[in-house]
Design an enzyme around this catalytic site. Structure first.
Site, short mmCIF file in Angstrom:
data_model
loop_
_atom_site.label_atom_id
_atom_site.label_comp_id
_atom_site.label_asym_id
_atom_site.label_seq_id
_atom_site.Cartn_x
_atom_site.Cartn_y
_atom_site.Cartn_z
CE1 TYR A 152 20.17 8.98 -30.09
CE2 TYR A 152 20.34 10.11 -27.98
CZ TYR A 152 19.74 9.97 -29.21
OH TYR A 152 18.72 10.81 -29.58
CG ASP A 247 28.08 12.76 -26.68
OD1 ASP A 247 27.79 13.60 -25.81
OD2 ASP A 247 27.26 12.19 -27.41
CE LYS A 275 20.56 12.90 -21.73
NZ LYS A 275 21.29 12.32 -22.85
C1 LIG Z 1 21.11 12.48 -24.39
C2 LIG Z 1 22.35 12.38 -25.19
C3 LIG Z 1 22.54 13.10 -26.38
C4 LIG Z 1 21.44 13.92 -27.00
O1 LIG Z 1 21.07 14.99 -26.22
P1 LIG Z 1 19.61 15.65 -26.48
O2 LIG Z 1 19.59 16.82 -25.55
O3 LIG Z 1 18.61 14.58 -26.17
O4 LIG Z 1 19.56 16.05 -27.91
C5 LIG Z 1 23.77 13.04 -26.99
N1 LIG Z 1 24.77 12.30 -26.49
C6 LIG Z 1 24.63 11.59 -25.37
C7 LIG Z 1 25.79 10.80 -24.84
C8 LIG Z 1 23.41 11.58 -24.69
O5 LIG Z 1 23.27 10.82 -23.60
#
Ligand SMILES: *Cc1c(COP(=O)(O)O)cnc(C)c1O
Length: 443
Positions: A152, A247, A275
């Site tokens: 994701y 990511d 985060k």
């Molecule tokens: C949470 C998450 C996102 C998205 O971040 P948001 O602040 O919710 O837009 C993207 N990549 C990873 C790996 C994530 O865990």
């Protein structure tokens, strides 16, 4: 041997709050992972949080194993972070002009993650990944982006294909509203399959702008990459001139101070963060080698902007959080507590005779109800979601707030003390025993 019958907690005020929310907010929530869709029942509405605990509207206390899906690694309402936010707020909450604190935050980030030669601050993880793939495309003049099933990367159109997290939980792998045009250049491959990646580069290497991945996956439950997979990725991206995008929105400052890239010793071209980097306020970032990042406007020509980017409150919270993480270096402690929790959960499942896989890196883990080790989405998808729902509700009714889906990783904070972790293991032991006896607590 029959165990003591469990008692359910009163969740009535949360139920009423959810009814009210549903008539005003789609599905009653502002992010689908919160809706408890995968485990049934209604979500808990939170009144407050302190340290390792969440308190719901009915006054129930929970040991929090989501910690806002990762950001609250210092625990909730950490006094130093609160003070930094309050001090910043006194000076005004947004200027739409640069501040010194943005450079200061980036300098602390660079201490933790040396691959960040240049960093652009944004307001969410989604913005970070969306901007990173635009940069990869703008810099290479190519269109193709490779992503992996079950990973994701937020909800930008081009990445919302086979997207894990709530997209997987709710069974919408390919989302309505994402046009064929927007996702046509996204190539979805299986995680940990280096052969498939090599074949794809051999066939289409000159069209591939970049590869984006979670270098430890949290969004299909916790899945670990093989060293060969990451090393092979690095080599292929270099050979074909594609951007390697890690990511680390979830793993950055979580699995290690320097993220997954420091654990595996592999340097990406671009890293996306979110985060933890915002310390619980809305902040994301993307950064990496100057040769890539200096193509972003106004240094270069790839457009990206944000009214609230580098927001004074968010940078204050992020800066204080990262400063504390660097000063206290809690990662060995998190590792040993994580090891104990993982072993305890796994032993409890074994004792109850329930098939499972416990997968973990540091303070991130997943108890999969699955007979086989999970290395990719096809295997994760075979997990017993119904068992997970039983497990989840058994834990809720004993005051332990676990992720509300088999496909979300569990996290904890530095304020989760060893005796709390022992309580959680005991509660899990009871829950798994009830499950073995067919006693169900789910609504
Ligand atoms: C949470 C998450 C996102 C998205 O971040 P948001 O602040 O919710 O837009 C993207 N990549 C990873 C790996 C994530 O865990």
């Amino acid at each position: 041997m029959a165990s003591a019958q469990p008692t359910k907690r009163c969740l009535e005020k949360s139920r009423v709050a959810f009814e009210r929310a549903k008539s005003k907010i789609p599905g009653g929530v502002n992010s689908p992972a919160r809706a408890f869709g995968a485990v049934g029942g209604h979500p808990l509405f939170i009144a407050s949080a302190k340290g390792p605990y969440l308190y719901d509207l009915d006054g129930n206390r929970y040991l929090d194993y989501i910690v806002s899906w990762g950001p609250m690694i210092l625990g909730h309402a950490h006094p130093r972070v609160l003070e930094a936010i309050a001090r910043a707020a006194q000076l005004g909450t947004s200027y739409g002009a640069p501040t010194e604190r943005e450079s200061e935050l980036v300098e602390w980030m660079q201490r933790a993650m040396p691959s960040l030669e240049r960093v652009r601050l944004v307001s969410s993880g989604t913005e970070a990944t969306m901007s990173a793939i635009r940069l990869a495309r703008g810099a290479t003049g190519r269109a193709g982006i490779i992503k992996f099933a079950g990973n994701y990367h937020g909800h930008a159109d081009a990445l919302l294909v086979s997207a894990g997290s709530s997209a997987a939980t709710l069974g919408v792998p390919d989302s309505p509203g994402v046009t064929e045009g927007a996702s046509r250049d996204t190539i979805v491959l299986e995680y940990n399959d280096l052969g498939q990646l090599e074949r794809t580069f051999a066939e289409r290497g000159k069209q591939i702008a970049g590869v984006i991945l979670e270098p430890v996956v949290g969004n299909m439950g916790l899945v670990v990459p093989t060293k060969e997979f990451l090393a092979g990725l690095r080599e292929l991206c270099t050979r074909y001139g594609a951007a390697l995008i890690f990511d680390e929105v979830m793993t950055g400052f979580r699995v290690a101070l320097g993220g997954a890239q420091s654990l595996w010793g592999i340097e990406p071209d671009i890293t996306t963060l979110g985060k933890i980097v915002g310390g619980g306020l809305p902040l994301g970032a993307y950064g990496g080698k100057a040769a890539w990042m200096d193509q972003v406007l106004p240094a270069g020509k790839v457009f990206q902007a944000g009214t609230l980017s580098g927001n004074p409150l968010a940078t204050a919270a992020g800066l204080e959080t990262i400063r504390i993480l660097i000063e206290e270096s809690p990662y060995e402690m998190l590792e040993s507590r994580g090891r104990r929790l993982g072993e305890g959960l796994s032993q409890a499942a074994t004792q109850a005779g329930i098939a499972h896989q416990l997968q973990r890196v540091g303070s991130m883990m997943t108890l999969f109800f699955n007979d086989y080790p999970v290395t990719n989405w096809t295997q994760a998808d075979r997990s017993d979601r119904s068992r997970y729902a039983d497990f989840f509700w058994g834990m809720i009714h004993q005051g332990h707030y676990f992720p509300c889906s088999q496909f979300e990783a569990l996290f904890f904070s530095i304020q989760h003390e060893p005796e709390m972790i022992e309580e959680t293991i005991e509660a899990a032991g009871r829950t798994l025993q009830w499950m073995a006896e067919g006693i169900r607590l789910r609504p």
